[in-house]
Write a protein that holds these residues in place. Structure first.
Motif, PDB file in Angstrom:
ATOM      1  N   MET A 257       1.364   4.232  -3.059  1.00  8.99           N
ATOM      2  CA  MET A 257       1.205   5.629  -3.041  1.00  8.99           C
ATOM      3  C   MET A 257       2.482   6.425  -3.789  1.00  8.99           C
ATOM      4  O   MET A 257       2.464   7.441  -4.077  1.00  8.99           O
ATOM      5  CB  MET A 257       1.315   5.760  -1.289  1.00  8.99           C
ATOM      6  CG  MET A 257      -0.267   5.964  -0.527  1.00  8.99           C
ATOM      7  SD  MET A 257      -1.207   7.181  -1.327  1.00  8.99           S
ATOM      8  CE  MET A 257      -2.537   6.825  -0.670  1.00  8.99           C
TER       9      MET A 257
ATOM     10  N   GLN B  38      -0.613  13.557   2.137  1.00  8.09           N
ATOM     11  CA  GLN B  38      -1.755  12.838   1.322  1.00  8.09           C
ATOM     12  C   GLN B  38      -1.822  11.317   1.904  1.00  8.09           C
ATOM     13  O   GLN B  38      -2.796  10.796   2.113  1.00  8.09           O
ATOM     14  CB  GLN B  38      -1.489  12.889  -0.159  1.00  8.09           C
ATOM     15  CG  GLN B  38      -1.658  14.320  -0.712  1.00  8.09           C
ATOM     16  CD  GLN B  38      -1.423  14.252  -2.144  1.00  8.09           C
ATOM     17  OE1 GLN B  38      -0.158  13.728  -2.572  1.00  8.09           O
ATOM     18  NE2 GLN B  38      -2.012  14.965  -2.724  1.00  8.09           N
TER      19      GLN B  38
ATOM     20  N   ARG C 124      -5.138   9.917   3.713  1.00  9.91           N
ATOM     21  CA  ARG C 124      -5.856   8.846   2.735  1.00  9.91           C
ATOM     22  C   ARG C 124      -5.643   7.399   3.105  1.00  9.91           C
ATOM     23  O   ARG C 124      -6.285   6.409   2.742  1.00  9.91           O
ATOM     24  CB  ARG C 124      -5.717   9.159   1.226  1.00  9.91           C
ATOM     25  CG  ARG C 124      -6.140  10.236   0.855  1.00  9.91           C
ATOM     26  CD  ARG C 124      -5.889  10.602  -0.604  1.00  9.91           C
ATOM     27  NE  ARG C 124      -6.699  11.749  -1.150  1.00  9.91           N
ATOM     28  CZ  ARG C 124      -6.701  12.822  -0.958  1.00  9.91           C
ATOM     29  NH1 ARG C 124      -5.469  13.466  -0.235  1.00  9.91           N
ATOM     30  NH2 ARG C 124      -7.283  14.162  -1.459  1.00  9.91           N
ATOM     31  N   LEU C 125      -4.298   7.192   3.733  1.00  7.24           N
ATOM     32  CA  LEU C 125      -4.059   5.735   3.865  1.00  7.24           C
ATOM     33  C   LEU C 125      -3.795   5.552   5.274  1.00  7.24           C
ATOM     34  O   LEU C 125      -4.568   4.782   6.016  1.00  7.24           O
ATOM     35  CB  LEU C 125      -3.014   5.355   3.027  1.00  7.24           C
ATOM     36  CG  LEU C 125      -2.253   3.922   3.332  1.00  7.24           C
ATOM     37  CD1 LEU C 125      -3.493   3.064   3.131  1.00  7.24           C
ATOM     38  CD2 LEU C 125      -1.050   3.529   2.574  1.00  7.24           C
TER      39      LEU C 125
ATOM     40  N   GLN D 111       0.820  -1.132  -0.090  1.00 10.46           N
ATOM     41  CA  GLN D 111      -0.034  -0.141  -0.037  1.00 10.46           C
ATOM     42  C   GLN D 111       0.657   1.007  -0.081  1.00 10.46           C
ATOM     43  O   GLN D 111       0.698   2.401  -0.784  1.00 10.46           O
ATOM     44  CB  GLN D 111      -0.870  -0.059   1.070  1.00 10.46           C
ATOM     45  CG  GLN D 111      -2.092  -1.101   1.024  1.00 10.46           C
ATOM     46  CD  GLN D 111      -3.000  -1.128   2.321  1.00 10.46           C
ATOM     47  OE1 GLN D 111      -2.555  -1.170   3.579  1.00 10.46           O
ATOM     48  NE2 GLN D 111      -4.010  -0.797   2.358  1.00 10.46           N
TER      49      GLN D 111
ATOM     50  N   PRO E 108      -6.884   6.414   7.901  1.00  4.87           N
ATOM     51  CA  PRO E 108      -8.116   5.369   7.961  1.00  4.87           C
ATOM     52  C   PRO E 108      -7.630   3.794   8.583  1.00  4.87           C
ATOM     53  O   PRO E 108      -8.584   3.205   9.018  1.00  4.87           O
ATOM     54  CB  PRO E 108      -8.477   5.358   6.630  1.00  4.87           C
ATOM     55  CG  PRO E 108      -7.751   6.413   5.759  1.00  4.87           C
ATOM     56  CD  PRO E 108      -6.867   6.776   6.751  1.00  4.87           C
ATOM     57  N   SER E 109      -6.438   3.413   7.956  1.00  4.41           N
ATOM     58  CA  SER E 109      -6.077   2.168   8.464  1.00  4.41           C
ATOM     59  C   SER E 109      -5.775   2.069   9.898  1.00  4.41           C
ATOM     60  O   SER E 109      -6.117   1.108  10.261  1.00  4.41           O
ATOM     61  CB  SER E 109      -4.547   1.968   7.765  1.00  4.41           C
ATOM     62  OG  SER E 109      -4.663   2.150   6.349  1.00  4.41           O
TER      63      SER E 109
END
Ligand SMILES: Nc1ncnc2c1ncn2[C@@H]1O[C@H](COP(=O)(O)OP(=O)(O)O)[C@@H](O)[C@H]1O
Ligand SMILES: [Mg+2]
Lengths: 260, 286
Positions: free
Chosen positions: B187, B196, B200-201, B183, B204-205
């Motif tokens: 990116m 970012q 975005r990653l 992941q 939330p993770s």
């Protein structure tokens, strides 16, 4: 137009220093990929296919030799968003819809909202997932998820597509279908595709150029320019030409194994 | 239904043990009283007495229940004798401390994940901070803050924060680092910036880790609030009730404050659990 080099590798080597000593993942690799080519990399696991793709993508740096992507270093190519990379796992974010997942790189790259909407719609149609924009990843089969991840790599203006065993985890029937779709996609979008696989029929069916590799150290043993036409129905796999190329690939793989 | 039976069995066993233990612990006092009055107690009289003393060593459940009823339902909320009033005070410093602790914990975790120097330098201090017994530093915090003119809610909330930021740091560091190599590489291929990637990653993770930490932090925060109320001269709050109860041997009052604290903790933690279930379900992560 068709012989403009997109990727040029000269005497490219990459050695990983590990606790068990150096691993020669790539050794003196020379390769030229031209615009619009569909290149498959085939070879037993550990022969450096992934590593080569990762060097092109600037996810790994070579220890010797040179490589250019679109005439510039992989780092510059990456920063100018020259390629889309499709990993073996679809890697969709569970908290985003399919549309939201495809939108992700577009948001990062700063496309405006209207453009994003239009691109998402276009690539979903391209991979045959129109109508699935609002669905969540868990509502889709593995094959559909992988198609969505291809759509995600197609959504922005990269003319190179790097794919590392994208269909490796899928069953053969789904795979055949996706291969057919991938070819028509390649035909429609005029992208240059570098595709890693360890399936001989898949490599022969898809490629205009097949790169056969062998391990320890990872190197290229044969590069086959396919005489097959661009138009390829699935039945082409039963023609003598197809079988002949498949033979040559198999011989190349065997030769690579013979000398260790 | 099948799950209920074992639970009820255990509850019944605990209550039975409790009543039994009350007879044993409170009988000395009952016997002494009887001796002084020159009477002897029958078995029934003894049991009735041990279950209805004013200041028993161990009050029985129905005494605690009656006390809670009197100090909640039968008292006005604004009354100093209302348990709900005291619970409300403890609740407000618990919440303030929890919010501050969560904010501090998340901020530290972000620093630790994005900055190597902070990773090396802050984490040992974070761990060291939790090895100091809270009872030792709570009075110091109260006294020092009082000296600079800060009193009331904030000093107690600081103690809650001190206890509750720790699980949040630990959980969020793990959560923000939970995205896979793939992941993160993905990116990188998009040339995403650190912020970012964070929004975005990484963030939330980290949600499943965050909620687990928040549950622990909430419970710790309540403990902190109660501990913070002990050295304030027993003005108000569940901690004050505990302290006042022990000054005057009001064991029933102590126990009802304890029950109230437990109910408050259970309520707050299960609210977080509910938000967790709804959020993670919506995020497709549960
Ligand atoms: N990050 C790494 N560190 C050490 N060795 C690695 C690393 N990545 C790959 N290798 C080694 O390099 C060789 C080539 O790996 P890879 O490119 O993944 O092969 P393939 O994709 O063809 O299966 C293997 O021997 C592998 O163990
Ligand atoms: Mg590989």
């Amino acid at each position: 137009m068709n012989d403009q080099p997109v990727v040029t590798a000269e005497n490219l080597s990459l050695t990983f220093e590990t606790s068990d000593g150096p691993v020669h993942a790539l050794k003196d690799v020379n390769l030229e990929v031209h615009k619009g080519d569909f290149v498959s990399f085939i070879g037993p696991s550990g022969c450096g296919k992934t590593t080569f793709l990762r060097v092109m993508a600037d996810l790994e740096q070579q220890t010797a030799g040179t490589i250019t992507v679109n005439g510039v270093s992989p780092e510059e190519a990456r920063k100018s968003r020259a390629y889309g990379y499709v990993f073996q796992a679809a890697g969709l974010y569970p908290w985003r819809t399919i549309g939201g997942n495809i939108r992700l790189p577009l948001e990062i790259m700063g496309y405006d909202k209207a453009d994003q909407d239009q691109r998402v719609k276009r690539v979903l149609e391209l991979v045959d997932l129109a109508g699935f924009e609002k669905k969540f990843p868990w509502q889709l089969s593995g094959g559909m998820q992988q198609r969505a991840s291809i759509a995600r790599a197609l959504a922005f203006d990269a003319d190179i597509l790097l794919m590392d065993e994208p269909f490796g985890a899928l069953d053969e029937i789904v795979r055949d279908h996706l291969n057919e779709q991938l070819l028509s996609l390649w035909d429609k979008t005029h992208k240059t595709i570098c595709f890693v696989t360890h399936s001989i029929p898949e490599a022969v069916y898809l490629s205009t150029k097949i790169v056969v590799m062998s391990p320890r150290p990872g190197r290229i043993t044969d590069v086959i320019d396919s005489p097959l036409p661009r138009e390829r129905p699935l039945e082409i796999r039963d023609t003598p030409e197809f079988i002949e190329i498949a033979h040559r690939v198999r011989d190349g793989l065997r030769a690579g194994h013979g000398d260790d | 239904m099948r799950n209920l039976l074992p639970v009820l069995t255990v509850v019944a066993a605990i209550i039975a043990l409790w009543y039994g233990a009350a007879i044993m612990l409170n009988s000395t006092w009952a016997q002494d009283k009887a001796t002084r009055a020159g009477t002897t107690l029958s078995m029934t009289e003894l049991i009735t007495d041990t279950w209805s003393q004013k200041k028993p060593k161990l009050p029985v459940p129905h005494q605690v229940a009656a006390e809670i009823w009197q100090t909640t339902v039968e008292k006005k909320i604004t009354s100093k004798r209302s348990l709900i009033y005291h619970a409300g005070i403890t609740f407000s410093s618990t919440m303030l401390g929890f919010v501050m602790g969560t904010a501090l914990g998340i901020a530290l975790a972000i620093g630790i994940v994005f900055n190597r120097t902070m990773d090396m330098s802050v984490m040992p201090w974070v761990i060291a901070s939790q090895t100091i017994p809270i009872l030792a530093i709570a009075p110091m915090i109260i006294v020092v803050l009082n000296a600079v003119g800060i009193s009331g809610l904030l000093p107690k909330a600081m103690i809650s924060m001190y206890l509750s930021f720790f699980p949040v740091v630990v959980g969020m560091v793990k959560g923000l680092r939970s995205p896979s190599h793939m992941q993160l590489d993905q990116m990188r291929t998009w040339h995403a910036s650190a912020s970012q990637t964070f929004w975005r990653l990484r963030l939330p993770s980290s949600m499943p880790y965050l909620f687990t930490s928040l549950k622990v932090a909430m419970a710790a925060s309540l403990v902190g609030a109660i501990v913070g109320e002990l050295p304030t001269g027993a003005v108000a709050g569940l901690g004050a009730r505990l302290l006042a109860g022990s000054y005057y041997g009001q064991t029933i009052q102590i126990w009802s404050a304890l029950v109230m604290a437990a109910a408050l903790a259970a309520g707050l933690v299960s609210i977080i659990g509910l938000v967790q279930r709804l959020t993670l379900k919506r995020m497709g992560m549960a």
